[in-house]
Write an enzyme that holds these catalytic residues in place. Structure first.
Site, PDB file in Angstrom:
ATOM      1  N   LEU A 272       0.806  -1.225   0.000  1.00 30.48           N
ATOM      2  CA  LEU A 272       0.000   0.000   0.000  1.00 30.48           C
ATOM      3  C   LEU A 272       0.836   1.270   0.000  1.00 30.48           C
ATOM      4  CD1 LEU A 272      -2.807  -1.211   2.409  1.00 30.48           C
ATOM      5  CD2 LEU A 272      -2.742  -1.292  -0.090  1.00 30.48           C
ATOM      6  N   CYS A 273       2.145   1.151  -0.216  1.00 38.01           N
ATOM      7  CA  CYS A 273       3.009   2.333  -0.310  1.00 38.01           C
ATOM      8  C   CYS A 273       2.890   2.959  -1.687  1.00 38.01           C
ATOM      9  CB  CYS A 273       4.469   1.953  -0.069  1.00 38.01           C
ATOM     10  SG  CYS A 273       4.880   1.730   1.650  1.00 38.01           S
ATOM     11  N   HIS A 274       2.886   4.287  -1.691  1.00 34.34           N
ATOM     12  CA  HIS A 274       2.862   5.012  -2.961  1.00 34.34           C
ATOM     13  C   HIS A 274       4.262   5.042  -3.575  1.00 34.34           C
ATOM     14  CE1 HIS A 274      -0.713   6.647  -0.958  1.00 34.34           C
ATOM     15  NE2 HIS A 274      -1.161   6.905  -2.179  1.00 34.34           N
TER      16      HIS A 274
ATOM     17  N   MET B 102       8.485   4.611   5.389  1.00 34.76           N
ATOM     18  CA  MET B 102       8.590   3.206   4.999  1.00 34.76           C
ATOM     19  C   MET B 102       9.832   2.972   4.147  1.00 34.76           C
ATOM     20  SD  MET B 102       6.228   1.509   6.451  1.00 34.76           S
ATOM     21  CE  MET B 102       6.484   2.596   7.822  1.00 34.76           C
ATOM     22  N   GLU B 103      10.174   3.943   3.320  1.00 36.08           N
ATOM     23  CA  GLU B 103      11.377   3.835   2.500  1.00 36.08           C
ATOM     24  C   GLU B 103      12.625   3.807   3.381  1.00 36.08           C
ATOM     25  OE1 GLU B 103       8.140   5.008  -0.137  1.00 36.08           O
ATOM     26  OE2 GLU B 103       8.717   5.670   1.860  1.00 36.08           O
TER      27      GLU B 103
ATOM     28  N   ASP C 252      24.080 -11.385   5.401  1.00 37.06           N
ATOM     29  CA  ASP C 252      24.325 -12.321   4.308  1.00 37.06           C
ATOM     30  C   ASP C 252      25.812 -12.407   3.952  1.00 37.06           C
ATOM     31  OD1 ASP C 252      23.510 -14.076   2.079  1.00 37.06           O
ATOM     32  OD2 ASP C 252      24.237 -12.401   0.856  1.00 37.06           O
TER      33      ASP C 252
END
EC number: 4.6.1.17
Length: 154
Positions: free
Chosen positions: A73-75, A109-110, A124
């Site tokens: 739901l992120c733009h 969110m980014e 990793d």
């Protein structure tokens, strides 16, 4: 408080068309705990897979750019800048991701995605030296990923 991503019809992407574009910045941080010997290998540039920090920076920046593909739901946001930096402790590396944009919605969110993927990339790249004799990770952990600053200039 009202949830903005759900309504009586179900899940939705929030409408931002009516908002003005303004400068926005978000800064997120998080840590990966590693064996002190692993930290020294990273600092000395002696890890088998190559330059851990440069690779984590690239991975974090790429993750920031791909956030709307990962979080449904992120733009998609036209980013103006991304910086990822690292601080070393005796048994940890702290990653900081700063994201900037001039747009109608924020970039938290980014920033969180960037710092998360940067830390995962470190894991990793050093997992071979972090494993114990049973193939487990008794020391390695990622923690405290959070937004430390959010700016919105009107």
């Amino acid at each position: 408080m009202e949830l903005t991503h759900v309504d009586e019809k179900g899940v939705k992407m929030v409408e931002v068309g009516h908002k003005r574009e303004v400068f926005r910045k978000a800064v997120a941080k998080g840590r990966i705990h590693l064996r002190p010997e692993t930290i020294e290998l990273i600092k000395a540039g002696k890890t088998e897979k190559g330059n851990v920090i440069a690779t984590a920076q690239i991975a974090g920046i790429l993750a920031v750019k791909k956030t709307p593909e990962l979080i449904p739901l992120c733009h998609p946001i036209p980013l103006t800048g991304v910086d990822i930096s690292f601080e070393f402790g005796e048994d940890y590396i702290e990653a900081t991701c700063e994201v900037r944009a001039t747009y109608k919605t924020g970039v938290e969110m980014e920033a969180l995605t960037g710092v998360s993927v940067a830390l995962l990339t470190i894991w990793d790249m050093v997992k071979a030296v972090e494993k114990d004799e049973k193939g487990q990770y008794p020391v390695t952990r990622i923690e405290n990923i959070h937004v430390v600053e959010k700016v919105k200039t009107r």
